[in-house]
Design a protein around this motif. Structure first.
Motif, PDB file in Angstrom:
ATOM      1  N   ASN A 164     -15.234  -0.442  11.001  1.00  0.00           N
ATOM      2  CA  ASN A 164     -15.151   0.991  11.359  1.00  0.00           C
ATOM      3  C   ASN A 164     -15.889   1.869  10.396  1.00  0.00           C
ATOM      4  OD1 ASN A 164     -14.871  -0.683  13.775  1.00  0.00           O
ATOM      5  ND2 ASN A 164     -12.738  -0.055  14.233  1.00  0.00           N
ATOM      6  N   GLY A 165     -16.756   1.837   9.551  1.00  0.00           N
ATOM      7  CA  GLY A 165     -16.639   2.718   8.282  1.00  0.00           C
ATOM      8  C   GLY A 165     -15.880   2.903   7.489  1.00  0.00           C
ATOM      9  N   VAL A 166     -14.380   2.762   7.741  1.00  0.00           N
ATOM     10  CA  VAL A 166     -14.113   3.032   6.472  1.00  0.00           C
ATOM     11  C   VAL A 166     -13.779   1.267   5.705  1.00  0.00           C
ATOM     12  CG1 VAL A 166     -12.980   4.126   7.952  1.00  0.00           C
ATOM     13  CG2 VAL A 166     -11.825   2.057   7.870  1.00  0.00           C
ATOM     14  N   THR A 167     -12.968   2.197   4.372  1.00  0.00           N
ATOM     15  CA  THR A 167     -13.541   0.952   3.758  1.00  0.00           C
ATOM     16  C   THR A 167     -11.177   0.748   2.524  1.00  0.00           C
ATOM     17  OG1 THR A 167     -15.432   1.129   2.794  1.00  0.00           O
ATOM     18  CG2 THR A 167     -13.502  -0.433   1.278  1.00  0.00           C
ATOM     19  N   LEU A 168     -10.751  -0.185   2.803  1.00  0.00           N
ATOM     20  CA  LEU A 168      -9.596  -0.657   2.246  1.00  0.00           C
ATOM     21  C   LEU A 168      -9.457  -1.336   1.462  1.00  0.00           C
ATOM     22  CD1 LEU A 168      -6.382  -1.151   3.695  1.00  0.00           C
ATOM     23  CD2 LEU A 168      -6.827  -2.885   4.047  1.00  0.00           C
TER      24      LEU A 168
ATOM     25  N   ASP B   2     -10.206   9.422  10.337  1.00  0.00           N
ATOM     26  CA  ASP B   2      -9.881  10.841  11.020  1.00  0.00           C
ATOM     27  C   ASP B   2      -8.836  11.470   9.269  1.00  0.00           C
ATOM     28  OD1 ASP B   2     -10.843  10.388  13.269  1.00  0.00           O
ATOM     29  OD2 ASP B   2      -8.120  10.701  14.257  1.00  0.00           O
ATOM     30  N   LEU B   3      -8.640  11.020   8.619  1.00  0.00           N
ATOM     31  CA  LEU B   3      -7.796  11.471   7.460  1.00  0.00           C
ATOM     32  C   LEU B   3      -9.189  11.900   5.988  1.00  0.00           C
ATOM     33  CD1 LEU B   3      -5.058   9.856   7.170  1.00  0.00           C
ATOM     34  CD2 LEU B   3      -5.163  12.142   7.614  1.00  0.00           C
ATOM     35  N   VAL B   4     -10.285  10.878   6.032  1.00  0.00           N
ATOM     36  CA  VAL B   4     -11.276  10.937   4.850  1.00  0.00           C
ATOM     37  C   VAL B   4     -11.953  11.884   6.212  1.00  0.00           C
ATOM     38  CG1 VAL B   4     -13.489  10.108   4.761  1.00  0.00           C
ATOM     39  CG2 VAL B   4     -10.921   8.221   4.560  1.00  0.00           C
ATOM     40  N   ALA B   5     -12.666  11.830   7.236  1.00  0.00           N
ATOM     41  CA  ALA B   5     -13.240  13.116   7.531  1.00  0.00           C
ATOM     42  C   ALA B   5     -12.753  14.811   7.088  1.00  0.00           C
ATOM     43  CB  ALA B   5     -13.241  13.228   9.456  1.00  0.00           C
ATOM     44  N   GLU B   6     -11.166  15.301   7.524  1.00  0.00           N
ATOM     45  CA  GLU B   6     -10.773  16.084   7.505  1.00  0.00           C
ATOM     46  C   GLU B   6     -10.744  16.054   6.196  1.00  0.00           C
ATOM     47  OE1 GLU B   6      -6.162  15.797   8.387  1.00  0.00           O
ATOM     48  OE2 GLU B   6      -6.966  15.402  10.595  1.00  0.00           O
ATOM     49  N   GLU B   7     -10.754  15.485   5.128  1.00  0.00           N
ATOM     50  CA  GLU B   7     -11.355  15.910   3.108  1.00  0.00           C
ATOM     51  C   GLU B   7     -11.962  16.208   3.286  1.00  0.00           C
ATOM     52  OE1 GLU B   7      -8.266  15.739   0.877  1.00  0.00           O
ATOM     53  OE2 GLU B   7      -7.129  15.375   2.382  1.00  0.00           O
ATOM     54  N   GLY B   8     -13.023  15.288   4.176  1.00  0.00           N
ATOM     55  CA  GLY B   8     -15.144  16.133   3.901  1.00  0.00           C
ATOM     56  C   GLY B   8     -15.312  15.465   2.325  1.00  0.00           C
ATOM     57  N   ASN B   9     -14.303  14.361   2.483  1.00  0.00           N
ATOM     58  CA  ASN B   9     -15.539  13.647   1.187  1.00  0.00           C
ATOM     59  C   ASN B   9     -15.563  12.176   1.620  1.00  0.00           C
ATOM     60  OD1 ASN B   9     -16.031  11.740  -0.950  1.00  0.00           O
ATOM     61  ND2 ASN B   9     -14.251  12.699  -2.327  1.00  0.00           N
ATOM     62  N   PRO B  10     -16.490  11.184   1.842  1.00  0.00           N
ATOM     63  CA  PRO B  10     -17.106  10.161   2.750  1.00  0.00           C
ATOM     64  C   PRO B  10     -16.409   8.858   1.525  1.00  0.00           C
ATOM     65  CG  PRO B  10     -18.797  11.635   2.420  1.00  0.00           C
ATOM     66  CD  PRO B  10     -17.835  12.205   2.056  1.00  0.00           C
ATOM     67  N   ASP B  11     -16.381   9.902   0.763  1.00  0.00           N
ATOM     68  CA  ASP B  11     -16.359   9.155  -0.802  1.00  0.00           C
ATOM     69  C   ASP B  11     -14.725   7.875  -0.773  1.00  0.00           C
ATOM     70  OD1 ASP B  11     -19.044   8.177  -1.176  1.00  0.00           O
ATOM     71  OD2 ASP B  11     -19.241   9.745  -3.150  1.00  0.00           O
ATOM     72  N   LEU B  12     -13.972   8.342   0.098  1.00  0.00           N
ATOM     73  CA  LEU B  12     -12.783   8.072  -0.207  1.00  0.00           C
ATOM     74  C   LEU B  12     -11.738   6.678   0.601  1.00  0.00           C
ATOM     75  CD1 LEU B  12     -10.816  11.490   0.779  1.00  0.00           C
ATOM     76  CD2 LEU B  12     -11.133  10.365  -1.507  1.00  0.00           C
ATOM     77  N   LYS B  13     -11.670   5.769  -0.030  1.00  0.00           N
ATOM     78  CA  LYS B  13     -11.376   4.616   0.468  1.00  0.00           C
ATOM     79  C   LYS B  13      -9.594   4.792   0.790  1.00  0.00           C
ATOM     80  CE  LYS B  13     -15.104   2.936  -1.954  1.00  0.00           C
ATOM     81  NZ  LYS B  13     -15.764   4.118  -1.777  1.00  0.00           N
ATOM     82  N   LEU B  14      -9.085   3.816   1.371  1.00  0.00           N
ATOM     83  CA  LEU B  14      -7.412   3.542   1.290  1.00  0.00           C
ATOM     84  C   LEU B  14      -7.121   2.742   0.767  1.00  0.00           C
ATOM     85  CD1 LEU B  14      -4.621   4.232   3.341  1.00  0.00           C
ATOM     86  CD2 LEU B  14      -5.112   2.681   4.809  1.00  0.00           C
ATOM     87  N   ARG B  15      -6.382   2.956  -0.966  1.00  0.00           N
ATOM     88  CA  ARG B  15      -6.089   1.531  -1.480  1.00  0.00           C
ATOM     89  C   ARG B  15      -4.468   1.151  -0.403  1.00  0.00           C
ATOM     90  NH1 ARG B  15      -6.895   0.277  -6.031  1.00  0.00           N
ATOM     91  NH2 ARG B  15      -8.781   1.101  -5.933  1.00  0.00           N
TER      92      ARG B  15
END
Length: 124
Positions: free
Chosen positions: A75-79, A31-44
């Motif tokens: 689920n499509g996101v990277t940690l 959800d947060l990545v979608a809000e930012e509009g940048n699919p390259d973002l990963k949670l560090r």
């Protein structure tokens, strides 16, 4: 020789993940990545000195994967977790909770010997 390699490879598939990244946490990150509009973002997720117990957890978004990072996808996101932080987070669960107190990412860390009241600081 290939039979030995196959045996070694399959034996590692039964090992538990060093970090548990819950569906709830992955959904919130998505959800947060979608809000930012940048699919390259990963949670560090990282550990740094400080807090009332000696170490504290940190969360940030990052586009860059460093050479020493451990990556985990769900689920499509990277940690992402750097090598220094991984030693403190191995076996931990990263979750996202919403309750009457508010909403936040929560880390349940079996390596922490003490934690502070807010849950963002710990000692080993």
């Amino acid at each position: 020789m290939s039979a030995v390699a196959e045996t070694l490879d399959t034996s590692f598939t039964d090992l538990p993940a060093p970090i548990v990244f819950t569906d709830s946490a992955a959904a919130k990150v998505a959800d947060l990545v979608a809000e930012e509009g940048n699919p390259d973002l990963k949670l560090r997720v990282f550990v740094q000195g400080g807090g009332c117990s000696g170490f504290q957890y940190g969360f940030t978004f990052d586009e860059i994967v460093n050479d020493d990072d451990t990556q985990m996808s769900k689920n499509g996101v990277t940690l992402l977790i750097d090598a220094m932080s991984l030693q403190y987070l191995t076996g931990a669960e990263i979750d996202y909770k919403e309750d009457l107190s508010g909403s936040q990412f929560v880390i349940k860390n079996p390596n922490a010997t003490t934690t502070c009241g807010c849950g963002s600081s710990f000692s080993v």
